[in-house]
Motif scaffolding. Structure first.
Motif, PDB file in Angstrom:
ATOM      1  N   MET A  65      -6.106 -26.142  -6.682  1.00  0.00           N
ATOM      2  CA  MET A  65      -5.379 -27.167  -7.425  1.00  0.00           C
ATOM      3  C   MET A  65      -3.953 -26.692  -7.714  1.00  0.00           C
ATOM      4  SD  MET A  65      -6.442 -28.660 -11.086  1.00  0.00           S
ATOM      5  CE  MET A  65      -7.746 -29.706 -10.516  1.00  0.00           C
ATOM      6  N   PRO A  66      -2.965 -27.546  -7.448  1.00  0.00           N
ATOM      7  CA  PRO A  66      -1.604 -27.147  -7.834  1.00  0.00           C
ATOM      8  C   PRO A  66      -1.538 -27.031  -9.358  1.00  0.00           C
ATOM      9  CG  PRO A  66      -1.585 -29.181  -6.507  1.00  0.00           C
ATOM     10  CD  PRO A  66      -3.003 -28.889  -6.867  1.00  0.00           C
ATOM     11  N   SER A  80       8.392 -28.899 -21.035  1.00  0.00           N
ATOM     12  CA  SER A  80       9.709 -28.797 -21.671  1.00  0.00           C
ATOM     13  C   SER A  80       9.849 -27.518 -22.494  1.00  0.00           C
ATOM     14  CB  SER A  80       9.972 -30.002 -22.568  1.00  0.00           C
ATOM     15  OG  SER A  80       9.849 -31.187 -21.853  1.00  0.00           O
ATOM     16  N   GLY A 124      -1.111 -35.206 -20.069  1.00  0.00           N
ATOM     17  CA  GLY A 124      -1.414 -36.632 -20.198  1.00  0.00           C
ATOM     18  C   GLY A 124      -2.582 -36.856 -21.139  1.00  0.00           C
ATOM     19  N   VAL A 156       8.877 -26.751 -16.806  1.00  0.00           N
ATOM     20  CA  VAL A 156       9.527 -28.051 -16.633  1.00  0.00           C
ATOM     21  C   VAL A 156       8.620 -29.152 -17.184  1.00  0.00           C
ATOM     22  CG1 VAL A 156      10.398 -29.695 -14.947  1.00  0.00           C
ATOM     23  CG2 VAL A 156      10.901 -27.283 -14.682  1.00  0.00           C
ATOM     24  N   ILE A 157       7.326 -29.052 -16.912  1.00  0.00           N
ATOM     25  CA  ILE A 157       6.394 -30.079 -17.384  1.00  0.00           C
ATOM     26  C   ILE A 157       6.299 -30.086 -18.904  1.00  0.00           C
ATOM     27  CG2 ILE A 157       3.968 -30.788 -17.402  1.00  0.00           C
ATOM     28  CD1 ILE A 157       3.782 -29.602 -14.600  1.00  0.00           C
ATOM     29  N   SER A 191       3.689 -31.874 -26.987  1.00  0.00           N
ATOM     30  CA  SER A 191       3.925 -32.032 -25.556  1.00  0.00           C
ATOM     31  C   SER A 191       5.159 -31.292 -25.074  1.00  0.00           C
ATOM     32  CB  SER A 191       4.080 -33.510 -25.221  1.00  0.00           C
ATOM     33  OG  SER A 191       5.126 -34.062 -25.991  1.00  0.00           O
ATOM     34  N   ILE A 223      -0.422 -36.759 -24.645  1.00  0.00           N
ATOM     35  CA  ILE A 223       0.060 -38.136 -24.647  1.00  0.00           C
ATOM     36  C   ILE A 223      -1.027 -39.103 -25.083  1.00  0.00           C
ATOM     37  CG2 ILE A 223       0.983 -39.957 -23.185  1.00  0.00           C
ATOM     38  CD1 ILE A 223       2.610 -37.903 -21.752  1.00  0.00           C
ATOM     39  N   LYS A 224      -2.186 -38.987 -24.460  1.00  0.00           N
ATOM     40  CA  LYS A 224      -3.254 -39.946 -24.760  1.00  0.00           C
ATOM     41  C   LYS A 224      -3.871 -39.663 -26.138  1.00  0.00           C
ATOM     42  CE  LYS A 224      -5.708 -43.409 -23.275  1.00  0.00           C
ATOM     43  NZ  LYS A 224      -5.035 -44.641 -22.849  1.00  0.00           N
ATOM     44  N   PHE A 262       0.770 -27.374 -11.353  1.00  0.00           N
ATOM     45  CA  PHE A 262       1.549 -28.383 -12.070  1.00  0.00           C
ATOM     46  C   PHE A 262       0.776 -29.691 -12.227  1.00  0.00           C
ATOM     47  CE2 PHE A 262       2.612 -29.356  -7.698  1.00  0.00           C
ATOM     48  CZ  PHE A 262       2.700 -30.732  -7.686  1.00  0.00           C
ATOM     49  N   TRP A 263      -0.114 -29.950 -11.271  1.00  0.00           N
ATOM     50  CA  TRP A 263      -0.922 -31.171 -11.411  1.00  0.00           C
ATOM     51  C   TRP A 263      -1.890 -31.013 -12.573  1.00  0.00           C
ATOM     52  CZ3 TRP A 263      -6.103 -32.886  -9.691  1.00  0.00           C
ATOM     53  CH2 TRP A 263      -6.240 -34.280  -9.724  1.00  0.00           C
ATOM     54  N   VAL A 285       7.643 -23.937 -12.955  1.00  0.00           N
ATOM     55  CA  VAL A 285       7.269 -25.341 -12.827  1.00  0.00           C
ATOM     56  C   VAL A 285       6.583 -25.841 -14.092  1.00  0.00           C
ATOM     57  CG1 VAL A 285       5.959 -26.978 -11.442  1.00  0.00           C
ATOM     58  CG2 VAL A 285       7.078 -25.064 -10.343  1.00  0.00           C
ATOM     59  N   MET A 300       0.055 -31.509 -15.625  1.00  0.00           N
ATOM     60  CA  MET A 300       0.333 -32.927 -15.872  1.00  0.00           C
ATOM     61  C   MET A 300      -0.877 -33.630 -16.461  1.00  0.00           C
ATOM     62  SD  MET A 300       2.365 -34.062 -12.476  1.00  0.00           S
ATOM     63  CE  MET A 300       2.009 -35.793 -12.636  1.00  0.00           C
ATOM     64  N   MET A 301      -2.049 -33.306 -15.915  1.00  0.00           N
ATOM     65  CA  MET A 301      -3.273 -33.962 -16.380  1.00  0.00           C
ATOM     66  C   MET A 301      -3.576 -33.533 -17.822  1.00  0.00           C
ATOM     67  SD  MET A 301      -4.596 -35.949 -14.062  1.00  0.00           S
ATOM     68  CE  MET A 301      -3.517 -36.488 -12.765  1.00  0.00           C
TER      69      MET A 301
END
Lengths: 326, 599, 282
Positions: A143-144, A270, A154, A267-268, A165, A158-159, A146-147, A264, A150-151
């Motif tokens: 799995m990357p 911040s 999220g 960046v996600i 975040s 976020i959710k 960064f993905w 990376v 992101m998950m």
């Protein structure tokens, strides 16, 4: 031992110099111009010249190079950022801490979980537990990072809004007591470390598992078992010990990979680390910052390798001899 | 609470205040009111106020999310948008432009008087102003500021405002005189441009070293808020300046700027209440917020207004291989370069440019990429200039069939049946470049590519790093077409974009040249008569919208999300922070962040 | 030395390797027959259906331009696999050459080459990628070149190690004693004997390439539109993670599935071809 470390340190210097010289010429010869940031239609072209002069970009390149080298070697001065006018080394130093924090914690996390998972998997070699652990590890290995980041972001930030975040600290940080501050850091770091750490967990776990299985099948383990040594002792003393030395090498390899990953991940999430500094510097053609950041990356990785080598020597004194022969 | 604030928002705020906020200064000459923008769109000015002034209470915190680290908090060296915003709170000008973009409100100057020959302006300064370190503000600060602003070693980016100023001197501690070389329409604007900086601090720093001085990260100003600290890449904190010259203000205790580079993350923090204010809300999120707000479900107020930015396609009108040769000759004293330039084999023809414009569905693009938060644009005059007149432009319809006919007239047909037009064995295929990191432009590029494909034109999108695009390709004319945007200045001028002489400089990168334009724009710029000014700008607009060196696409609206607990907020085209010293928060809606510092 | 049919049948007997092989086959078929399999033209913009969630008409939904996501992912497989395959090939060819030269010649050549490999291996790759791509005109070929020429070091190291072992073997010593030419020795005696580890690392490298390409697209430095790799599609979805969750989710899923497939097959291959090596190549 001391002589060995010194020799290694001396060996690092030419490597560093070649790497930096290379970087210096690449960025100066590549297209793009640091003065365009100041571009304004109403601006007199003569002013552009002034800016280039201030940045020392009008001198012949080899002259710029030697001047830069002199400043770095004798004053450890990388010059000032074209963008903000701040000292490039200060900018990089500020950004280094979060990156080291993320890289280091991810490494630690990955190592602990990976070693435990690998041992556990090896003990259960062939049965269902092994298969589950192996599959989970393969999944994260594929799995990357960064993905995954992101998950996680999220879902948890976020959710569900459980965790922050972005950033390294909250705005209340200054008012918190020491425990509050630590938990404030922890809240901000848990997701990035998880995202980066899980992929390295897989790297370490898969490795530990294979070398443990190999060791457990070897003659000396069979002999040890025959002598009635307890299973736990065999696993730790015969199986894991066997895996320890190549593990150190593997850590040496993993550090630069994690460092890249941290860029990376920052960046996600911040985070105020090297990733952001480097990306901004490259895009803004901020030569002094690019060079300072490269130096820093070089140094930290070489230092990591050196530490691995030293640790190597401590774990297995034969290594030095072996390396000399090689 | 929510209902209340909704009602309040409809009450017009009578508060007057102003502050000219320059983003990147670009066009020169300024003025007057904007009545209507883009046909049906009404000026979406924001009127959020509270008529009951007695209730104003002090205290509270404003948390602003900004996308990147400011470069420096020094008015002379800062270029980035976040830095300029923060500077506008720490520093002050002599006077700020009003919403009409024509008249001015006094700030550090109490009043000003023009001399009889109209070549001098005498400013009478306030005597009750203190710097944040307690030293008094005096006329010598103004003179010193002007000296540094015009010092070539400083390379202040607003230097063009000061071109016509001959001399600035102090008559006494509270009187400053600006002497001009000639009479121009923008004397007052030129004089007051730029924030005043403290002489007693910067005098010792040589102008060459100003870019690396400690002042950049530890500024001393005289605005309503003073600088407290700056944590690199994380946050900047400002605090109320208790001795601010307007007594009783500001009402807020502190402002914290949080650096959050990721737009989506930042937006999420606005929604969760961690951040109070965000500019450049992604349009799709803004639209969603607007629906929720209208349904009374959110306490984040959506604010949109006509901004300062538009996007267009620039067609390279000349053959770029020829350009460098011509430029070498121009260096040897050949004055008339425009005569030497060869037209571009694709875009050299007006009819081809018209065809491409007709093939691009500008209306749909405006709608889709901006989610309706933009106005269409058809000519060179920005919508916020008072001379803007939509009817002056020649407007081409969206008409792919017509476009095909135009191209066929020019000899472009699909003779080999591969779906792409060709002429004399050359395919109609070109690259359109844009800068990376701009979602809106990348989307536009994708849409245009699809639309041009429909008429048999192959467009290859190129998303390039900005330094490469602006630094190398445009100045050397090494491009086919480019999709970028300009920021609109308050001074009205288009010289650097389209004037024949500007072909030598980077900004007329399309290499447009027309003697009509050269003459008309000169008159429009210099005239002191409003009617003449308007007429000539209309002539310019009609000429350029016919010649189409650009295909103008859309004029962007700014989108701001602001927590509704702030009252007496005024936000318009001059910017978001024009009256922050008046903002206040009712005690019943205070949050944890508002109590920050009152342990 | 290597019997191809035997390898495939061995792989097939290993359950996880079989699964990996199946996944890879499916993805390759998708990319080869993309125009036949994709329900829509991947560039076709349906402006009536902007970012719609999965439905019967569009099984994986549409993106911000009303393009069918499934079709874009199927065509994206071409880009992602193509880029990583060619880049991996460059790395393998270059890395093997360097490794063989280094190991076979030995002496100072070997020392210098290995020093360089150490430096390149030690430097965080992302910085070099950022520099190379941030300072060049982005294009698919630049991307492939950069990926390829930054990944040969590991292979060079492995190959050198293998060559060192083979060099000590009796048959090679006798070949040298017989006075055979160096190129003949390399082609006839060395390369065939080290092909196992090379194939294994090439396979695993392809998985890594897909991930690195995706990371670069994530930073906005990948392939240019309208071409879209999986990484680029994933990155596009990041603009609206909640409103259009399906874009990033499915693109990420495609990446993970493919890389899992490649790694499963790679692990299987390793068991057959290179059983001594257990060190996962980072």
């Amino acid at each position: 031992m001391v002589a060995y470390i010194l020799r290694r340190l001396l060996g690092i210097l030419p490597v560093l110099l070649i790497g930096l010289t290379f970087t210096f010429f690449i960025i100066h010869l590549a297209p793009g111009d640091p003065t365009t940031r100041f571009m304004d239609p109403s601006m007199d072209p003569a002013l552009k010249e002034k800016i280039a002069e201030r940045f020392g970009l009008n001198d012949p390149l080899h002259f710029q190079y030697f001047l830069w080298l002199k400043q770095v070697i004798f004053h450890f001065d990388f010059g000032n950022s074209f963008n903000s006018g701040r000292s490039a080394s200060v900018i990089v130093f500020d950004a280094l801490i979060p990156t080291i924090l993320v890289t280091g914690l991810s490494l630690l996390f990955g190592l602990i979980l990976g070693v435990l998972g690998g041992i556990f998997s090896a003990i259960n070699h062939g049965n269902r537990v092994d298969k589950i652990i192996t599959s989970v590890m393969l999944f994260f290995f594929s799995m990357p990072a960064f993905w995954l980041g992101m998950m996680l972001l999220g879902l948890f930030s976020i959710k569900l809004d459980w965790l922050p975040s972005s950033q390294l600290t909250s705005i209340f940080h200054d008012q918190l007591n020491i425990f509050g501050r630590i938990s404030d850091y922890a809240k901000h770091l848990i997701l990035p470390v998880l995202a980066l750490g899980l992929s390295s967990t897989a790297t370490f776990g898969r490795f530990i598992r294979s070398s443990m299985i190999e060791a457990m099948g070897s003659d000396y383990v069979t002999a040890a078992e025959a002598r009635g040594i307890s299973r736990g002792r065999i696993i730790i003393h015969y199986g894991f010990r066997n895996a320890l030395i190549p593990l150190v090498t593997l850590i040496g390899f993993t550090i630069p990979v994690l460092f890249s990953g941290a860029v990376v991940i920052e960046v996600i999430f911040s985070l105020p680390g090297m990733g952001r500094v480097m990306v901004n510097a490259v895009l803004g053609r901020d030569y002094p910052v690019i060079l300072a950041a490269s130096t820093c990356a070089f140094l930290s990785v070489l230092a990591g390798n050196l530490l691995a080598d030293i640790f190597y020597g401590i774990v297995d004194p034969r290594i030095q001899v072996y390396r000399e022969v090689k | 609470m929510k209902n209340n604030s909704r009602k309040n928002s409809e009450v017009l705020s009578l508060k007057k205040s102003g502050q000219l906020k320059l983003i990147y200064k670009f066009l020169i000459l300024a003025l007057i009111i904007l009545a209507a923008c883009g046909g049906s769109k009404k000026e979406p000015d924001v009127k959020l106020g509270d008529q009951i002034k007695d209730q104003v209470v002090d205290g509270g915190t404003l948390v602003v999310g900004i996308p990147g680290e400011p470069d420096a908090l020094n008015p002379l060296t800062a270029l980035s948008k976040p830095a300029r915003d923060i500077i506008s709170l720490i520093f002050r000008r002599l006077a700020d432009v009003n919403e009409d973009l024509y008249s001015f409100t006094p700030r550090l100057a109490k009043e000003w008087i023009f001399s009889h020959d109209s070549l001098k302006i005498t400013f009478h300064l306030r005597t009750d102003v203190q710097w944040h370190d307690g030293k008094p503000f005096q006329a010598k600060d103004v003179v010193f500021t002007h000296t540094l602003q015009t010092d070539p070693d400083v390379v202040w980016d607003g230097i063009s405002y000061k071109e016509d100023i001959q001399l600035v001197y102090a008559e006494n501690d509270s009187t400053v005189v600006y002497e001009f070389r000639k009479k121009i329409p923008t004397m007052l604007m030129d004089a007051v441009e730029g924030y005043i900086i403290p002489e007693h601090i910067l005098l010792e720093i040589s102008p060459k070293d100003i870019h690396t001085s400690g002042f950049n990260r530890n500024p001393i100003g005289l605005g309503p808020f003073k600088f407290v600290n700056w944590i690199s890449q994380q946050s900047i904190r400002l605090e109320k300046f208790n001795d601010y010259y307007e007594s009783g203000k500001p009402h807020l205790d502190r402002i914290i700027f949080q650096i959050v580079p990721n737009n989506i993350t930042l937006w999420q923090q606005v929604l969760s209440g961690d951040v109070d204010l965000m500019e450049n809300v992604p349009p799709r999120n803004f639209i969603r917020l607007k629906e929720d707000w209208d349904a009374g479900e959110k306490d984040i107020r959506p604010i949109s207004f006509l901004g300062r930015q538009y996007d267009f396609i620039g067609w390279n009108l000349i053959d770029h291989e020829n350009y460098s040769i011509v430029m070498d000759e121009a260096g040897q004293g050949e004055p008339d370069i425009s005569r030497l330039l060869k037209p571009n084999k694709l875009f050299g023809s007006q009819k081809v440019r018209a065809a491409l414009t007709m093939a691009i569905d500008r209306k749909t693009i405006t709608k889709i990429v901006n989610h309706g938060l933009a106005a269409q644009m058809h000519g060179p005059v920005p919508l916020i200039w008072w001379v803007f007149d939509e009817s002056a432009n020649e407007i081409l319809p969206f008409d792919p069939d017509g476009a095909k006919h135009y191209l066929a007239d020019e000899g472009w047909t699909d003779s080999d049946g591969d779906g792409i037009l060709d002429k004399d064995g050359v395919k109609f295929s070109f690259e359109m470049a844009t800068n990376s990191g701009n979602e809106r432009r990348e989307q536009t590029l994708t849409l245009i590519q699809n639309q041009l494909h429909q008429i048999g034109v192959e467009m290859i999108p190129r998303i390039l790093e900005a330094g490469l695009l602006f630094g190398r390709m445009l100045p050397s004319r090494d491009f086919d077409a480019v999709l970028i945007g300009w920021n609109v200045g308050l001074k009205m001028e288009l010289t650097s974009l389209f004037h024949t002489t500007s072909i030598l400089y980077p900004f007329n990168f399309v290499s447009y040249s027309s003697s009509d334009f050269d003459n008309w724009e000169e008159i429009a710029k210099k005239s002191l008569n409003k009617e003449i000014t308007r007429d000539y700008w209309n002539k310019v607009a009609s000429r350029l919208s016919h010649d189409l060196p650009y295909t103008w696409l859309y004029y962007k609206m700014e989108t701001v999300g602001l927590n509704s607990r702030f009252k007496d907020v005024k936000i318009d085209k001059r910017g978001v922070f024009i009256n922050v010293e008046d903002w206040w928060i009712p005690t019943d809606v205070r949050t944890k962040t508002d109590m920050l510092g009152n342990r | 030395m290597i019997n191809k049919r035997k390898i495939v049948s061995h792989l097939w007997q290993n359950h996880s390797a079989r699964a990996g092989l199946l996944i890879i086959t499916v993805v390759f078929i998708c990319s080869i027959f993309a125009p036949l399999l994709a329900p829509y033209d991947p560039h076709d913009q349906n402006l009536e259906l902007l970012s719609k969630p999965p439905s019967l008409l569009h099984p994986l939904g549409t993106d911000f331009f009303g393009r069918d996501l499934l079709s874009r992912l199927i065509f994206g497989a071409r880009v992602s696999l193509g880029v990583s395959l060619i880049a991996a090939m460059i790395a393998v060819v270059f890395g093997t050459s360097v490794g063989v030269i280094s190991g076979f010649l030995g002496g100072w050549v070997d020392r210098v080459i290995m020093r360089i490999v150490d430096v390149l291996l030690g430097f965080p790759r992302i910085f070099i990628l950022l520099l190379a791509i941030g300072f060049g005109r982005p294009s698919v070929w630049l991307l492939i070149m950069v990926l390829g020429f930054l990944s040969w070091m590991e292979i060079a190291r492995i190959v050198r190690g293998e060559v060192l072992i083979i060099r000590e073997m009796a048959y090679l010593k006798s070949a040298i004693a017989l006075g055979l030419s160096q190129s003949r020795i390399i082609w006839r005696y060395i390369l065939p004997n080290i092909s196992g580890p090379i194939i294994v690392s090439a396979t695993l490298l392809m998985g890594t390439m897909i991930i690195i390409e995706a990371s670069l697209s994530f930073l906005g430095l990948g392939v240019q539109p309208p071409m879209a790799s999986w990484g680029a599609i994933l990155n596009q979805g990041r603009l609206d993670p909640l409103g259009a969750w399906w874009i990033s989710t499915f693109a990420g899923f495609a990446i993970v599935t493919t890389v899992v497939g490649i790694n499963l097959a790679g692990d299987g291959l390793r068991d057959i071809l290179d059983p001594k090596s257990y060190l996962p190549k980072p």
